[in-house]
Design an enzyme around this catalytic site. Structure first.
Site, PDB file in Angstrom:
ATOM      1  N   ASP A 258      -7.548  -5.487   3.575  1.00 42.79           N
ATOM      2  CA  ASP A 258      -6.143  -5.729   3.219  1.00 42.79           C
ATOM      3  C   ASP A 258      -5.537  -6.867   4.020  1.00 42.79           C
ATOM      4  O   ASP A 258      -4.613  -7.529   3.566  1.00 42.79           O
ATOM      5  CB  ASP A 258      -5.326  -4.455   3.394  1.00 42.79           C
TER       6      ASP A 258
ATOM      7  N   ARG B  69       4.993  -2.737  -0.118  1.00 43.71           N
ATOM      8  CA  ARG B  69       3.923  -2.260   0.782  1.00 43.71           C
ATOM      9  C   ARG B  69       3.735  -3.296   1.898  1.00 43.71           C
ATOM     10  O   ARG B  69       3.762  -4.501   1.616  1.00 43.71           O
ATOM     11  CB  ARG B  69       2.591  -2.064   0.038  1.00 43.71           C
TER      12      ARG B  69
ATOM     13  N   ARG C 223      -2.960  -1.152  -7.357  1.00 43.35           N
ATOM     14  CA  ARG C 223      -3.276  -1.079  -5.935  1.00 43.35           C
ATOM     15  C   ARG C 223      -4.499  -1.949  -5.669  1.00 43.35           C
ATOM     16  O   ARG C 223      -5.186  -2.387  -6.590  1.00 43.35           O
ATOM     17  CB  ARG C 223      -3.520   0.381  -5.501  1.00 43.35           C
TER      18      ARG C 223
HETATM   19  O1  MRU Z   1      -4.027   1.839  -0.563  1.00 46.68           O
HETATM   20  P1  MRU Z   1      -4.929   1.015  -1.423  1.00 46.68           P
HETATM   21  O2  MRU Z   1      -5.676   1.829  -2.432  1.00 46.68           O
HETATM   22  O3  MRU Z   1      -4.214  -0.155  -2.039  1.00 46.68           O
HETATM   23  O4  MRU Z   1      -6.010   0.431  -0.413  1.00 46.68           O
HETATM   24  C1  MRU Z   1      -6.903  -0.528  -0.890  1.00 46.68           C
HETATM   25  C2  MRU Z   1      -7.973  -0.902   0.046  1.00 46.68           C
HETATM   26  O5  MRU Z   1      -8.002  -0.495   1.178  1.00 46.68           O
HETATM   27  C3  MRU Z   1      -8.966  -1.904  -0.458  1.00 46.68           C
HETATM   28  O6  MRU Z   1     -10.196  -1.745   0.175  1.00 46.68           O
HETATM   29  C4  MRU Z   1      -8.444  -3.329  -0.190  1.00 46.68           C
HETATM   30  O7  MRU Z   1      -7.163  -3.495  -0.703  1.00 46.68           O
HETATM   31  C5  MRU Z   1      -9.338  -4.362  -0.732  1.00 46.68           C
HETATM   32  S1  MRU Z   1      -9.257  -4.467  -2.481  1.00 46.68           S
HETATM   33  C6  MRU Z   1     -10.289  -5.706  -2.984  1.00 46.68           C
END
Ligand code: MRU
Length: 362
Positions: A250, A100, A54
């Site tokens: 993201d 995703r 993730r």
């Molecule tokens: O659902 P996740 O755990 O994948 O969410 C991740 C985040 O929100 C992070 O802050 C983002 O991907 C940046 S990672 C460098």
């Protein structure tokens, strides 16, 4: 830069034989650092959808490797018809892309692999084409590492005094990329320079990436870290202990509106009230110029069980209850003090038009 000795492994890698994607199963952290080898597109899809791997950059890298591994595997099947190679490659790519929706790094990495495929397919025999795809996936990962190192440098300049208090949310560290992190990389660098930042970590309900992963990696690196529940952020800011807020992203829209883990926008609103600088840190490959504003960013909705029972010994919510569980929220650009990228720090009003097309998520 003294970041190298901190991490003994990459969060995402290709195995030595080139036929498996090796990840640390992040759902088991911090109790266990278990490595998984994913050998086909279904295993890679499952790992991304279930958050075994993730973090926006990490899922892009895993998908690029996964596309290479699955294409190589398909080509080795008896009866593989080279005439169908492109269709098969695109089928796997689209399938992985659907794991995703929010992090643009996933679709951008896969599109980059598709462009590589199409630019070489007419000139190369299939084994050489596969080798080129292998090289492209490795390049995506190498660029990720370089970007994180550069973000570390720009972000560390914001940590201007020893002992500054920094609040972070979710995990934008080592595990969310291939190495170092985005929001956490400057913290590691500042720590190595003797600045001793004090880091506060939101648990990050409902999936606890802050408590399970950020707290773990910062503690392992010897950073002064304190864990708090998400609903304690206002009280913490009011106490005067927080000088800066650093989070990842993201997807950054063309106007600077930014999607990140659910709860991020609440921190930005509070930061504005308490006059605390709020920074987003991420590679330019998280900037999506084709997404006009935050309203155009698809926000992933996840399963009810994550809210009602996943991390509880016993289900805590009544059976049959309706659950609201968006995985991300959008922070308006006007609340973001700066977006720290490997090219430098952008400031509001955001204008990314000077960035080269090749650096952006396209
Ligand atoms: O659902 P996740 O755990 O994948 O969410 C991740 C985040 O929100 C992070 O802050 C983002 O991907 C940046 S990672 C460098």
């Amino acid at each position: 830069m003294q970041l190298d000795s901190l991490f003994t492994y990459d969060s995402v890698a290709l195995n030595a034989a080139g036929d498996g994607v090796v990840i640390v199963d992040q759902t088991l952290l911090p109790g266990e650092e278990r490595f998984l080898t994913l050998r086909d597109e279904h295993e890679v899809y499952e790992a991304i959808a279930k958050l075994r791997v993730r973090g926006a950059p990490a899922i892009g890298i895993a998908a690029a490797y996964g596309l290479y591994v699955a294409s190589r595997r398909a080509a080795a099947e008896p009866g593989f018809d080279i005439a169908n190679a492109r269709d098969e490659f695109y089928r796997i790519s689209r399938y992985l892309c659907s794991a995703r929706p929010t992090a643009v790094n996933l679709s951008a990495a896969l599109r980059r692999m598709e462009r590589r495929f199409d630019s070489l397919a007419a000139r190369l025999a299939f084994p050489e084409l596969l080798e080129a795809l292998h090289g492209e996936a490795e390049a995506i990962k190498a660029e990720d590492m370089a970007m994180c190192r550069s973000i570390a440098g720009f972000g560390a300049e914001l940590i201007s005094r020893p002992g500054m208090g920094i609040l972070t949310h979710c995990n934008a560290g080592h595990y969310a990329v291939s190495r170092y992190g985005t929001a956490l990389a400057p913290i590691y660098l500042a720590q190595s320079r003797g600045m001793a930042p004090r880091v506060y970590v939101d648990e990050t309900r409902p999936l606890m990436q802050g408590a399970r992963i950020t707290a773990f990696e910062l503690q392992k690196a010897g950073v002064d870290v304190t864990l708090q529940c998400d609903n304690m952020a206002a009280s913490l800011m009011a106490s005067g202990k927080i000088d800066l807020i650093f989070t990842g992203c993201d997807r950054v829209a063309a106007n600077g509106d930014t999607a990140n883990k659910i709860g991020t926008s609440a921190l930005a609103v509070l930061a504005s009230y308490y006059h605390i600088p709020f920074y987003i840190l991420g590679p330019t490959s998280s900037i999506d110029p084709t997404t006009v504003s935050g309203a155009d960013i698809p926000v992933e909705q996840r399963g009810e069980d994550e809210v009602t029972e996943l991390y509880f010994r016993k289900r805590i919510a009544p059976e049959g209850i309706s659950v609201y569980n968006p995985a991300f929220d959008i922070t308006p650009a006007s609340l973001i003090s700066g977006i720290v990228t490997e090219k430098g720090v952008f400031r509001y009003p955001y204008d990314f038009s000077d960035l080269k097309q090749k650096d952006l998520a396209l």
